[in-house]
Design an enzyme around this catalytic site. Structure first.
Site, mmCIF file in Angstrom:
data_model
loop_
_atom_site.group_PDB
_atom_site.id
_atom_site.type_symbol
_atom_site.label_atom_id
_atom_site.label_comp_id
_atom_site.label_asym_id
_atom_site.label_seq_id
_atom_site.Cartn_x
_atom_site.Cartn_y
_atom_site.Cartn_z
ATOM 1 N N MET A 141 62.908 -80.874 -36.484
ATOM 2 C CA MET A 141 62.292 -79.588 -36.829
ATOM 3 C C MET A 141 62.656 -79.245 -38.260
ATOM 4 O O MET A 141 63.778 -79.456 -38.705
ATOM 5 C CB MET A 141 62.688 -78.477 -35.872
ATOM 6 N N TYR A 194 74.537 -73.884 -37.937
ATOM 7 C CA TYR A 194 73.114 -74.226 -37.781
ATOM 8 C C TYR A 194 72.538 -73.709 -36.461
ATOM 9 O O TYR A 194 73.257 -73.262 -35.591
ATOM 10 C CB TYR A 194 72.842 -75.703 -38.011
ATOM 11 N N GLU A 195 71.206 -73.730 -36.398
ATOM 12 C CA GLU A 195 70.435 -73.115 -35.303
ATOM 13 C C GLU A 195 70.721 -71.617 -35.180
ATOM 14 O O GLU A 195 70.752 -71.071 -34.084
ATOM 15 C CB GLU A 195 70.708 -73.829 -33.970
ATOM 16 N N GLY A 196 70.892 -70.964 -36.307
ATOM 17 C CA GLY A 196 71.206 -69.539 -36.334
ATOM 18 C C GLY A 196 72.708 -69.347 -36.312
ATOM 19 O O GLY A 196 73.370 -69.719 -35.342
#
Length: 569
Positions: free
Chosen positions: A161, A427-429
């Site tokens: 992504m 990462y990923e928020g």
């Protein structure tokens, strides 16, 4: 590095703590019988212990590299990846319609945790692909599904992504990557993306990038973003690979850890892509993949915590140093080392139970369509992501401390766990963003989902107060304080909520983890090792909640009393 898959621990949690029987009792997951679960855990455990664990150090000592535009992966990673795909593990939760196993997310979570413990750098690759499969299942056209999902499940192709850009980190809406219609149903994608995990490799035929970009008529901000499938090599309608797309890996990042996982800067120069979902609705489609990844990243933290604990425990059981209380000689008998080991074990249990409970809620929402289960899953997702990763960092750090001076020496491998896991809180928020989501969007229901969970915790603790007077009462009292703090939180303006969000999120995790420890003690039924561990969690770790909730109550004013000049002085 050596690793022992905690299969019995997963079985215990499924059977006695997180309510997996509810999942197996649904029509959609009826095949997740006890025999199937045992077989899946056993086979995955063998793969992790014998094939993947030996790759852990290889990835760290021999990082992925970029040679003449081609990514070369760490020694043994290609063989490890083949073992993963040959076992069908990429598609464990994917729809049988496209060749997946269709098994519950809870079981997938257990398998992913073991793989991450064995070799986190390699496990990142199938994790990204699993998230992409889920996004395509929910949002892609039938033609895209039929073309891409079977190849992703088989492992012939893998997925990524692409969100972040140099000027658009957490503020995804600031992206500049553009998409223009080619007139044939495809789009030309132009722009640069950074921090792309497993952007390329030398062991799959194709790499499929989900890329956020803006159409010419897209509004500013996140509401104008669309999502596109942009493959490295363009396939025809039958999946046969044709010409190379106009995209490239510009460079690989030199990272603190996860050296075996190539993290790239990607350049798209009019690369051909296909729209996923509706125009300007890309964030909704991408959030499907992101939420999958947030569950997975929380589990990555637990993966490292388990591996770091095993590594530290083995050292502590062998290292002889000084006189010990029981005259056994090894450092595990020293009170402070015993404190660290007990803390590590208790924290791993708490984080794992939270993650599996989140996965069970996801499964129940999927199987039943229940809004209550969906709300439970949404509530637990940020808590799992933050507490799982914080646990990974804390346990890995404590593992170094258990090793003493040898923990600071790279040859022991203890430091790698901390270097690898540190990014998971980012990462990923980031965990701060997870906390803001928890006290913001997840409270748009007036706190209903939170209060419902707190009530369950209190009802359980109240029911066993006579049998477990000390620990059950402590859990009930902590849950009551959390309930009161939640009521106060809902009365605050948003910035005051944000100021205490991280503290609130951790306090919630503390109470949840203690609740699951109490459930474990109840299942044990006697004063055995699980009850002893529950006492460690509830009597030594749970009291942190009081200090955390004190931060929640005071709001933001004190933080802004310090001006920028004051901070710089």
């Amino acid at each position: 590095m050596p690793y022992r898959a905690p299969i019995a621990e997963f079985q215990f949690l499924f059977d006695h703590v997180v309510g997996f029987a509810q999942v197996a009792g649904t029509e959609g997951f009826a095949e997740a019988t006890p025999d199937t679960v045992e077989a899946i855990l056993t086979e995955a455990g063998k793969l992790c212990e014998t094939v993947l664990a030996p790759l852990q150090r290889q990835g760290d000592l021999h990082p992925a590299r970029l040679e003449s535009g081609v990514v070369r992966t760490s020694p043994g990673f290609a063989e490890g990846y083949r073992a993963i795909v040959e076992g069908g593990w990429v598609g464990i939760a994917a729809s049988p319609e496209f060749g997946g196993m269709g098994l519950p997310m809870a079981l997938t979570t257990a398998v992913n945790e073991m793989m991450g413990s064995a070799c986190l750098s390699l496990q990142l690759n199938p994790l990204m692909t699993q998230g992409q499969i889920e996004a395509l299942e929910h949002h892609a056209s039938d033609a895209i599904k039929a073309l891409y999902i079977p190849k992703l499940i088989s492992g012939e192709w893998c997925g990524t992504m692409n969100l972040t850009e140099p000027q658009a980190g957490s503020d995804v809406g600031a992206l500049r990557t553009k998409a223009e219609a080619n007139g044939d149903g495809s789009y030309a994608i132009t722009g640069q993306k950074i921090y792309i995990s497993w952007a390329d490799n030398d062991f799959t035929e194709n790499v499929c990038h989900l890329v956020l970009a803006r159409l010419p008529d897209g509004a500013a901000g996140t509401k104008g973003i669309s999502l596109f499938m942009v493959p490295k090599v363009i396939p025809d309608a039958n999946g046969n690979l044709g010409e190379r797309n106009s995209l490239q890996v510009v460079s690989l990042e030199h990272k603190m850890g996860l050296h075996g996982s190539p993290t790239a800067v990607m350049q798209y120069d009019g690369a051909k892509g296909w729209l996923i979902g509706e125009p300007h609705k890309g964030m909704a489609a991408m959030f499907t993949m992101m939420n999958n990844a947030r569950l997975g990243v929380g589990v990555q933290g637990i993966s490292v915590a388990e591996a770091a604990y095993q590594h530290a425990l083995a050292y502590a059981m062998e290292r002889k140093q000084g006189k010990t209380p029981n005259d056994v000689g090894v450092i595990s008998d020293h009170a402070d080392v015993r404190r660290m080991l007990a803390t590590m074990k208790a924290e791993v249990f708490s984080a794992r139970a939270i993650a599996l409970s989140c996965a069970v809620a996801i499964d129940m929402a999927s199987a039943t369509g229940s809004a209550d289960w969906a709300a439970r899953a949404a509530l637990l997702t940020p808590i799992n992501k933050s507490f799982g990763t914080e646990t990974g960092i804390a346990v890995a750090d404590m593992g170094i401390q258990v090793h003493g001076g040898m923990g600071f020496i790279e040859e022991t491998g203890a430091a790698q766990y901390l270097r690898d896991v540190r990014v998971t809180a980012i990462y990923e928020g980031t965990n701060g963003i997870q906390a803001m989501d928890l006290v913001g969007r997840k409270m748009l229901d007036g706190g209903e989902a939170a209060f419902r969970l707190i009530e369950e915790i209190q009802a359980n603790a109240h029911g066993v107060r006579a049998q477990y007077p000390n620990i059950a009462t402590a859990v009930w009292d902590a849950a009551e304080s959390l309930r009161e703090a939640t009521e106060g939180l809902l009365a605050q303006d948003m910035n005051d909520r944000f100021a205490g969000a991280v503290a609130y999120q951790r306090a919630f995790a503390r109470v949840l983890g203690s609740h699951y420890h109490l459930c474990a003690a109840m299942a044990e039924g006697v004063d055995g090792p699980r009850t002893a561990l529950a006492r460690v969690a509830i009597k030594r770790l749970l009291p942190e909640y009081a200090a955390l909730l004190a931060q929640v109550r005071i709001g933001a004013a004190g933080l802004y009393a310090l001006s920028d000049a004051d901070l710089s002085a």
